[in-house]
Design an enzyme around this catalytic site. Sequence first.
Site, short mmCIF file in Angstrom:
data_model
loop_
_atom_site.label_atom_id
_atom_site.label_comp_id
_atom_site.label_asym_id
_atom_site.label_seq_id
_atom_site.Cartn_x
_atom_site.Cartn_y
_atom_site.Cartn_z
N TYR A 272 38.21 40.20 36.92
CA TYR A 272 38.21 40.20 38.39
C TYR A 272 36.83 39.94 38.97
CZ TYR A 272 42.72 42.75 38.34
OH TYR A 272 44.01 43.14 38.16
N THR A 308 45.11 34.54 34.66
CA THR A 308 44.23 35.38 35.47
C THR A 308 44.59 36.84 35.30
OG1 THR A 308 45.58 35.55 37.49
CG2 THR A 308 44.22 33.56 37.23
N ASP A 309 43.65 37.70 35.65
CA ASP A 309 43.97 39.12 35.74
C ASP A 309 44.95 39.32 36.91
OD1 ASP A 309 43.88 41.86 35.21
OD2 ASP A 309 41.72 41.81 34.85
N TRP A 310 45.52 40.48 36.99
CA TRP A 310 46.66 40.72 37.88
C TRP A 310 46.28 40.82 39.36
CZ3 TRP A 310 48.08 39.31 33.62
CH2 TRP A 310 49.33 39.50 33.05
N LEU A 312 45.50 38.33 42.01
CA LEU A 312 44.42 37.61 42.68
C LEU A 312 44.87 36.92 43.97
CD1 LEU A 312 42.95 38.10 40.00
CD2 LEU A 312 42.13 35.74 40.09
#
Length: 589
Positions: A272, A308-310, A312
């Site tokens: 993030y 991606t990380d969760w 965004l």
Amino acid sequence: MTDTTIATATATRPWLDASLPVDERVQLLLDEMTIEEKAGLFFHTMIAIGDLDEPNPTFSTPSARDFLEKKQMTHFNLLGAAPTGREIAAWQNAVQRLAASTRLGIPVTLSTDPRHSFSENPGASILAGPFSQWPETLGLAATRDPELVERFADIARQEYTAVGLRVALHPQVDLATEPRWARQTATFGEDAELSGVLGAAYIRGFQGASFGPGSVSTMTKHFPGGGPQKDGEDPHFPYGREQVYPGGKFELHLAPFEDALAAGTRQMMPYYGMPVGTEYEEVGFGFNKSVITGLLRERYGFDGIVCTDWGLINDSEIFGQPFPARAWGVEELTPRERMKKVLDAGADQFGGEDCPELLVALVADGEITEERLDVSARRLLREKFELGLFENPFVDEDAADEVVGRAEFRAAGEQAQRASITVLTNQGALPFAPGRRLYVEGIDSAVASAYGEVVATPAEADLAIIRLQAPFEERETMFENFFHAGSLDFDAEVVAHVREVAAVVPTVVDVLADRPPILTPLVDVAAAVTVNWGASGAALLDVLSGAAPAQGALPFDLPRSMAAVEASAPDVPFDTADPLFRFGHGLTL
């Protein structure tokens, strides 16, 4: 299937012909897909075990049927524990039957956060439940044993595949260079070389000698290293969005990822955080073309999946409380604009999102080309084919309970718990002899009674054993408090209590060190101090009594004071002045 059934299936769906090369099968399927079906591949979000027609109330997500039939999604992160392996397996098979009934029959890929240890955090980890139980990753690092780590990962692979879990949203090879950071419990610690060696062993165990139908694909995180957090705050939250490198160590944090790439990790998750004061764009790593394309794709030649990380893209609600999208550095962009920037950066999937209609609209409006969709769709489909999901997406429900939590797997996990426990000080109190009168806190009396006579007060005891949790500060919301952050100093009341007990009877203090606690006020009064990263009461008592050897070693420095932590550079390992205990410290008994 009979030969006739297979022939009929491959005639109508030629990509099911397993004799063809994977790239040809991918192209055959891609040629049949609509924009909507391609868009569905790009979204990898949470799902929970339950009725396929019921939405998930905790995360306000649609039902499984809506995900598959309306949104045409086929990648999901399984939330929550379940009582048995069979229950997970049966639900997985029901989801795969639903997927098989859709127009193209694309199988579902299920992923999971770590679920073999002692911690529970809906944003990071899941209690072991029916699975074998092991120490946290920091505890694996405390064993210093690559063979043990690979054995753990191989066991976890067997348990995952038995219930249909085919992507591990781990390992986490970030360096724990900022002692206050909330996410270090799932890392291999502070040392880049050790993190790289153990991370590679972990990947080998999950993916197997060759990648294929028996493998679990690893999504290594959080590229290019999520450890150097300003003030140690976590970038799940706006106040933790900045990663800073006052010590100029950006390149050092890449080292464990180089080892992961050499070990063949299939997927990568950017963090993030947004880099501040570097040569890279000051936006979150998931939006960062200079990092994903320039560094990961071009410098390292990585052609695997980048997810991606969760969260965004869209604001969300967690436990009934609003949370902004983690669109750090691009907060002013609309969700559509954020989505375009992620794709332009070179990522393939949007973690924690379920809005394929936005991507379809971007293509319809000419802002994203279908050719760009195809680049990522090929990677995502290739993974499904290579995992063997098109040949057999189903699991054996009868066998699931035989594999998940198998006695030999549990025994291996318990041995790893014992091996990870680290003895920091011992003033002659350990090992304690059988039959001693024991006063315990944080250990079940029924467990402790196997090692001695459990008494009700310190005054009656020959030895006291007190288990503590490393300190953290309470924050405003429920979700924040799953991420232990803030000061590493124990409350004065805790210190006073330990001192009071220690004044009466020799006292062993054991601390769950999910972050490096400041032990300075305790070591001078305790008869012995130990730390653990997830260990049962029995595992601890086995080590304290000498039934199992003490062999753990610290995976990070333990700072002497919060002043030293605050004065250190977040990106530099072993940078707190005059630490109380050094990396690698650990006594034998």
